[in-house]
Enzyme design. Structure first.
Site, short mmCIF file in Angstrom:
data_model
loop_
_atom_site.label_atom_id
_atom_site.label_comp_id
_atom_site.label_asym_id
_atom_site.label_seq_id
_atom_site.Cartn_x
_atom_site.Cartn_y
_atom_site.Cartn_z
N ASP A 78 -8.01 -4.95 4.07
CA ASP A 78 -7.50 -3.92 3.13
C ASP A 78 -7.84 -2.64 3.80
O ASP A 78 -9.14 -2.31 3.99
CB ASP A 78 -8.55 -4.08 1.97
CG ASP A 78 -8.30 -3.42 0.62
OD1 ASP A 78 -7.54 -2.46 1.09
OD2 ASP A 78 -8.61 -3.72 -0.31
N HIS A 79 -6.69 -1.81 3.77
CA HIS A 79 -6.96 -0.64 4.50
C HIS A 79 -7.69 0.46 3.80
O HIS A 79 -8.07 1.33 4.14
CB HIS A 79 -5.61 -0.06 4.85
CG HIS A 79 -5.52 0.60 6.12
ND1 HIS A 79 -6.54 1.22 7.03
CD2 HIS A 79 -4.35 0.85 7.13
CE1 HIS A 79 -6.32 1.66 8.09
NE2 HIS A 79 -4.80 1.50 8.07
N ARG A 80 -7.81 0.21 2.37
CA ARG A 80 -8.63 1.14 1.75
C ARG A 80 -10.07 0.95 2.15
O ARG A 80 -10.95 2.02 1.93
CB ARG A 80 -8.72 0.76 0.13
CG ARG A 80 -7.21 0.76 -0.48
CD ARG A 80 -7.30 0.41 -1.92
NE ARG A 80 -7.71 -0.95 -1.84
CZ ARG A 80 -7.66 -1.90 -3.04
NH1 ARG A 80 -7.31 -1.30 -4.05
NH2 ARG A 80 -7.98 -3.11 -2.99
#
Length: 464
Positions: free
Chosen positions: A436-438
């Site tokens: 999850d790039h967040r």
């Protein structure tokens, strides 16, 4: 005497509905305290419900295959004398083993329409948990019913004669068709889930009984599309599967994950030759006697090790905050007859290699047998999926909802590899991972995957 209506309970956290898979009783049957009387399927697992009282089944209010909301009345039981404990004599160990191996006769659960009953005080009885006497010992028996036979669970009774079933070891591995198929209830359940006919299975058990390995072997030799390709259904051009239960839950979870978490994926080829050598040594070790050892074990341990060095991959995004977890509940994606399940090993960071191997084996067998409980699939922090068992080199895994990292282990096979300037045959695999790039930046994701790769290249690092 009083008639009690029992509602479908919430057997997990927040589940709202379940499907009635199989009734174990029929109207007129007597049920004992803690006797399993129905099998239901939730969005997460198969669950057997025990009776909280003794009495006689008045009516079944829901048909098999129906999906009902939590709180819906499903069964009526007539109680007498406060539900006194049964005085049936307990079976001997020999009788229990014999009963478990006797083949069941074919039949179907009889259904009877709901009959009106008066609402009554249930005395706090609920369809979850066990009574004060603990789980009742029971076995499957059959009783005649209008329209066919039905199956119920009844207290075990001593068998009248020891010569009812003659069991002869099969030196050739072939079953005499004149004898009943011998298999214990869990093996029959597995065969049913995998769509395997026991009559077609060659038994390898010491008494001529069918074993779990026999079922799995037969299933692996049968096409996934056997229901379409059999001569019995030549006219069928389509095969339709209702979207419910686990399949519905999988679909919702995958859509939620794909459209809510911005995935980023990384891949790396790894020389896993030393891992294969390490696995071979562990299999020969007395410490691992009786425990399944595979490259997945080393992969799982490598992930736990790499999480400690890169803790933000073991986290949760909540919109308001990022929760970094200092414990590892390692999820393992498991392909089962009911669909994809992701149970997890709790507190994997506290386990030795032997303990982790034992936990993984138990988790896998439980999932394959359809006995995974909702609690086993809750609270996961990061997941591993072994697509190598299907012959796949790599893939782009989708995050398990609530997690920010998942790693895929591809097949391990010999390939040409450059070692010290020379091309040599080595065992090579490919690791694929999604994040999850967040939460996980590219540098953290890269270091995490590189750390896992370093363990697969040199598993001795785990011993330092």
């Amino acid at each position: 005497m009083s008639e009690l209506r029992f509602p479908l309970p919430d057997v997990g956290e927040g589940l709202t509905e379940a499907e009635i898979v199989q009734w174990r009783v029929a109207p007129g049957d007597r049920v004992e305290l803690d006797q399993v009387f129905v099998e239901i399927e939730t969005a997460k697992s198969l669950v057997e419900l025990p009776s909280p009282v003794e009495g006689v089944v008045s009516s079944l209010l829901v048909e098999e295959g129906s999906t009902v909301d939590v709180g819906t009345a499903i069964l009526v039981i007539t109680t007498d004398d406060g539900g006194a404990a049964s005085s049936a004599p307990a079976p001997t160990a020999a009788e229990t083993d014999a009963a478990d191996l006797v083949a069941d006769t074919a039949g179907s659960v009889s259904s009877e329409g709901p009959r009106p009953v008066a609402e009554a005080e249930s005395g706090g009885a609920v369809l979850v948990g066990h009574g004060s006497t603990g789980p009742a010992k029971s076995r499957r028996t059959r009783h005649p019913a209008p329209g066919g036979a039905h199956e119920t669970l009844a207290p075990k009774q001593p068998r009248a004669a020891a010569t009812e079933v003659v069991v002869t070891p099969h030196a050739t591995g072939e079953r005499d068709p004149r004898l009943p198929v011998l298999a214990k209830p869990p093996i029959r359940k597995l065969a049913k889930d995998l769509g395997v006919s026991l009559a077609n299975v060659t038994p390898t058990g010491p008494l001529g009984e069918v074993t779990r390995d026999d079922i799995v072997r037969e299933a692996s030799q049968t096409s996934v599309f056997r229901n379409i390709q059999t001569p019995e259904y030549p006219e069928e051009r389509e095969y339709r599967v209702p979207v419910k239960g686990v399949r519905k839950a999988i679909a919702q979870a995958m859509v939620q994950s794909a459209y809510s978490a911005p995935h980023v994926s990384l891949f790396v080829d790894v020389d896993a030759t030393r891992t294969m050598e390490f696995v071979k040594r562990l299999k020969a070790s007395t410490d691992f006697a009786g425990v399944k050892v595979s490259p997945l074990l080393i992969m799982a341990k490598a992930m736990v090790w790499a999480v400690r060095r890169n803790p933000t991959v073991n986290a949760q995004w909540t919109d308001d905050e990022i929760i970094v977890k200092h414990y590892v509940n390692l999820g393992v994606a498991a392909a089962t007859p009911r669909g994809l399940l992701v149970p997890n090993v709790k507190e994997a960071q506290e386990m030795s290699l032997v303990e982790l191997a034992t936990a993984l084996e138990k988790l896998t067998i439980t999932a394959r047998d359809g006995k995974t409980q909702p609690s086993d699939m809750q609270g996961g922090t990061i997941t591993v999926t072994n697509i190598g068992v299907f012959g796949m080199d790599t893939g782009t895994p989708i995050l398990n909802p609530g997690e920010v990292g998942i790693v895929a282990l591809g097949t391990i096979k010999q390939k040409p590899w450059v070692v010290d300037g020379e091309v040599r045959p080595r065992f090579v695999t490919t690791i694929g991972a999604s994040f999850d790039h967040r939460v996980v930046d590219g540098d953290v994701a890269s270091r995490f995957v590189a750390d896992i790769a370093s363990i697969l290249e040199e598993p001795a690092l785990l011993l330092e």
